[in-house]
Design a protein around this motif. Structure first.
Motif, PDB file in Angstrom:
ATOM      1  N   PRO A  85       1.015  -1.304   0.020  1.00 16.01           N
ATOM      2  CA  PRO A  85      -0.249  -0.096   0.275  1.00 16.01           C
ATOM      3  C   PRO A  85       0.869   1.620  -0.111  1.00 16.01           C
ATOM      4  O   PRO A  85       0.060   1.591  -0.842  1.00 16.01           O
ATOM      5  CB  PRO A  85      -1.455  -0.099   1.237  1.00 16.01           C
ATOM      6  N   ILE A  86       2.261   1.279   0.705  1.00 16.83           N
ATOM      7  CA  ILE A  86       2.423   2.386   1.088  1.00 16.83           C
ATOM      8  C   ILE A  86       3.066   2.660  -0.612  1.00 16.83           C
ATOM      9  O   ILE A  86       3.460   3.898  -0.434  1.00 16.83           O
ATOM     10  CB  ILE A  86       3.515   2.003   1.923  1.00 16.83           C
ATOM     11  N   GLU A  87       3.939   1.626  -1.283  1.00 17.88           N
ATOM     12  CA  GLU A  87       4.262   1.923  -2.277  1.00 17.88           C
ATOM     13  C   GLU A  87       3.254   2.782  -3.046  1.00 17.88           C
ATOM     14  O   GLU A  87       3.591   3.511  -4.656  1.00 17.88           O
ATOM     15  CB  GLU A  87       5.028   0.455  -2.790  1.00 17.88           C
ATOM     16  N   TYR A  97      -3.959   6.260  -4.978  1.00 21.74           N
ATOM     17  CA  TYR A  97      -4.689   4.823  -3.853  1.00 21.74           C
ATOM     18  C   TYR A  97      -5.768   4.233  -4.708  1.00 21.74           C
ATOM     19  O   TYR A  97      -5.292   3.621  -5.129  1.00 21.74           O
ATOM     20  CB  TYR A  97      -4.076   5.239  -2.137  1.00 21.74           C
ATOM     21  N   ARG A  98      -6.699   5.336  -4.351  1.00 18.24           N
ATOM     22  CA  ARG A  98      -7.480   4.500  -4.243  1.00 18.24           C
ATOM     23  C   ARG A  98      -8.407   4.229  -5.635  1.00 18.24           C
ATOM     24  O   ARG A  98      -8.426   3.690  -6.725  1.00 18.24           O
ATOM     25  CB  ARG A  98      -8.574   5.613  -4.127  1.00 18.24           C
ATOM     26  N   THR A  99      -7.588   5.526  -6.931  1.00 20.25           N
ATOM     27  CA  THR A  99      -7.914   5.025  -8.200  1.00 20.25           C
ATOM     28  C   THR A  99      -7.341   4.106  -8.895  1.00 20.25           C
ATOM     29  O   THR A  99      -7.207   3.094  -9.933  1.00 20.25           O
ATOM     30  CB  THR A  99      -7.263   6.093  -8.866  1.00 20.25           C
ATOM     31  N   GLU A 100      -5.356   3.462  -8.405  1.00 19.52           N
ATOM     32  CA  GLU A 100      -4.749   2.472  -8.302  1.00 19.52           C
ATOM     33  C   GLU A 100      -5.160   1.684  -8.075  1.00 19.52           C
ATOM     34  O   GLU A 100      -5.665   0.826  -8.743  1.00 19.52           O
ATOM     35  CB  GLU A 100      -3.746   2.802  -8.243  1.00 19.52           C
ATOM     36  N   LEU A 101      -6.046   1.135  -7.197  1.00 18.93           N
ATOM     37  CA  LEU A 101      -6.819  -0.363  -6.542  1.00 18.93           C
ATOM     38  C   LEU A 101      -8.277  -0.339  -7.431  1.00 18.93           C
ATOM     39  O   LEU A 101      -8.439  -1.285  -8.172  1.00 18.93           O
ATOM     40  CB  LEU A 101      -7.491  -0.129  -5.552  1.00 18.93           C
ATOM     41  N   VAL A 148     -12.273  -3.351  -3.573  1.00 20.22           N
ATOM     42  CA  VAL A 148     -11.499  -1.970  -3.239  1.00 20.22           C
ATOM     43  C   VAL A 148     -11.599  -1.357  -1.734  1.00 20.22           C
ATOM     44  O   VAL A 148     -10.614  -1.509  -1.072  1.00 20.22           O
ATOM     45  CB  VAL A 148     -11.756  -0.961  -4.392  1.00 20.22           C
ATOM     46  N   GLU A 149     -12.612  -1.695  -1.385  1.00 22.50           N
ATOM     47  CA  GLU A 149     -12.586  -0.971   0.080  1.00 22.50           C
ATOM     48  C   GLU A 149     -12.437  -1.710   1.213  1.00 22.50           C
ATOM     49  O   GLU A 149     -11.515  -1.791   1.899  1.00 22.50           O
ATOM     50  CB  GLU A 149     -14.807  -0.732   0.688  1.00 22.50           C
ATOM     51  N   ASN A 150     -12.625  -3.492   0.403  1.00 18.92           N
ATOM     52  CA  ASN A 150     -11.855  -4.242   1.961  1.00 18.92           C
ATOM     53  C   ASN A 150     -10.286  -4.281   1.939  1.00 18.92           C
ATOM     54  O   ASN A 150      -9.321  -4.312   2.748  1.00 18.92           O
ATOM     55  CB  ASN A 150     -12.013  -6.272   1.151  1.00 18.92           C
ATOM     56  N   ILE A 151      -9.633  -4.087   0.083  1.00 16.64           N
ATOM     57  CA  ILE A 151      -8.441  -3.710   0.378  1.00 16.64           C
ATOM     58  C   ILE A 151      -7.694  -2.640   1.350  1.00 16.64           C
ATOM     59  O   ILE A 151      -6.730  -2.679   1.979  1.00 16.64           O
ATOM     60  CB  ILE A 151      -7.550  -3.041  -1.122  1.00 16.64           C
ATOM     61  N   ILE A 152      -8.691  -1.552   0.754  1.00 13.78           N
ATOM     62  CA  ILE A 152      -8.387   0.394   1.654  1.00 13.78           C
ATOM     63  C   ILE A 152      -8.459  -0.383   3.111  1.00 13.78           C
ATOM     64  O   ILE A 152      -7.308  -0.166   3.896  1.00 13.78           O
ATOM     65  CB  ILE A 152      -9.138   0.917   1.235  1.00 13.78           C
ATOM     66  N   GLN A 153      -9.022  -0.840   3.566  1.00 18.65           N
ATOM     67  CA  GLN A 153      -9.281  -1.312   4.690  1.00 18.65           C
ATOM     68  C   GLN A 153      -8.266  -2.071   5.583  1.00 18.65           C
ATOM     69  O   GLN A 153      -7.865  -2.155   6.768  1.00 18.65           O
ATOM     70  CB  GLN A 153     -10.542  -2.450   5.575  1.00 18.65           C
ATOM     71  N   ALA A 154      -7.653  -2.433   4.629  1.00 16.55           N
ATOM     72  CA  ALA A 154      -6.838  -3.640   4.848  1.00 16.55           C
ATOM     73  C   ALA A 154      -5.292  -3.461   5.171  1.00 16.55           C
ATOM     74  O   ALA A 154      -4.079  -3.861   5.074  1.00 16.55           O
ATOM     75  CB  ALA A 154      -6.498  -5.224   4.575  1.00 16.55           C
ATOM     76  N   SER A 155      -5.451  -2.035   4.338  1.00 21.13           N
ATOM     77  CA  SER A 155      -3.493  -1.539   4.192  1.00 21.13           C
ATOM     78  C   SER A 155      -3.020  -0.685   5.503  1.00 21.13           C
ATOM     79  O   SER A 155      -2.076  -0.677   5.533  1.00 21.13           O
ATOM     80  CB  SER A 155      -4.288  -0.458   3.060  1.00 21.13           C
TER      81      SER A 155
END
Length: 340
Positions: A85-87, A97-101, A148-155
């Motif tokens: 995520p940080i990269e 970040y959201r756009t890339e996901l 997308v939302e699940n990945i953001i929550q896990a980031s």
């Protein structure tokens, strides 16, 4: 004699006292020497420990590893992608970040030029000549927004995220299949010149592809998915077709008569249309505006069975005629919900 004895005892006592007096300093000296030895031993031991500590390499502090989110396929538990995520801009540029996901999730669901996506249209079941059901394949949807939302929550802490895949089977009971051909609830016939071999062959092949298709409640029928590629490899022949308001020769010309006949047959039931297109020119086999053009990989004819009951499609090819019937069981006939 008595005096001699006394002298002898006196000498013994003197000697004993002398010996006793000598033994105490010797003992004290020995004790002192032992303490010195012990102290020296402790000092040597401490020095040895110090030397050992100096020779041991100093452990460096481990660098903090970046947080990783692993996306896995739910049935196989295989990691299909590891994200850092940080990269990708997490916390430093959350919008990026959201756009890339979103971009990655879209490619994963719909596929790219080189890789198929997880989304799959339903291939309907068919009723065989022996009355047995030939299974197709279910509808599969990858919910991009949920992923997308699940990945953001896990980031924040990292971990694993399963692909949110939703599989929908056809909405009918196998026990009903044999009765679905009992009554006709929709029907339409079109005509063509049977002496035109290429067009006739193409109509026959496409009609066979939709014949005996079972449409469960809520199923979405796709003409292109059901019929497949109308190319030479699948037996289709050159025939006239309309392209950009012109009549040209093309492989598969004539299949639009099948899709248009089907459209008019199901239209009396008021099904829900998902995708429908008209030709750029009028066609002779249906009235103006009653056609449904298709092109594999392009325009499609898709509709949803919103009647509330399972249906069976029948395509009957005669000498210069094509009839499409929509059937169901006697039990379900009275339950059909017709659109407005």
């Amino acid at each position: 004699m008595g005096r001699k004895m006394k002298v002898t005892w006196l000498l013994i006592v003197v000697v004993f006292i002398g010996l006793t007096g000598c033994s105490q300093p010797v003992a004290e000296k020995a004790e002192t020497e032992n303490k010195v030895i012990e102290q020296k031993g402790e000092e040597e031991k401490e020095q040895a420990n110090d030397d050992q500590d100096e020779n041991e390499p100093v452990e460096e502090e481990e660098e903090a590893q970046p947080i990783v989110v692993n996306v896995i396929e739910p049935t196989t538990q295989e990691v299909i992608k590891s994200l850092t995520p940080i990269e990708m801009g997490y916390e430093s540029d959350d919008e990026k970040y959201r756009t890339e996901l979103k971009k990655w999730a879209s490619e994963l669901a719909r596929g790219t030029d080189t890789t198929p996506g997880y989304d799959q249209r339903m291939i309907p079941d068919k009723l065989g000549q022996d009355g047995q059901v030939k299974k197709g394949s279910p509808l599969i949807i990858l919910e991009e927004a949920e992923l997308v939302e699940n990945i953001i929550q896990a980031s924040e802490k990292g971990g694993t995220v399963e692909l949110p895949l939703y599989v929908t089977a056809s909405g009918y009971e196998l026990s009903d299949a044999a009765q679905l051909g009992e009554v006709v609830v929709g029907k339409y016939t079109t005509y063509y010149n049977a002496s035109v071999a290429g067009r006739t062959k193409n109509i026959e092949l496409s009609a066979e592809a939709i014949n005996n298709v079972i449409l469960g409640v809520g199923d979405v029928f796709s003409f292109n998915t059901t019929v497949g590629p109308s190319d030479e490899a699948h037996g289709y022949q050159p025939a006239e077709e309309i392209v950009n308001k012109k009549l040209v020769m093309g492989i598969g010309g004539g299949i639009c008569q099948t899709s248009s006949t089907l459209y008019n047959a199901v239209d009396v039931l008021g099904v829900g249309y998902v995708e429908k297109h008209h030709h750029s020119l009028s066609v002779g086999y249906v009235p103006e505006g009653r056609d449904a053009t298709v092109s594999y990989g392009g325009k499609d004819f898709r509709f949803e069975n919103t009647t509330g009951v399972p249906l069976l499609l029948k395509a009957i090819v005669g000498k210069g005629s094509l009839t499409v019937e929509v059937r169901t069981s006697k039990e379900y006939e009275a339950q059909i919900k017709k659109g407005i």
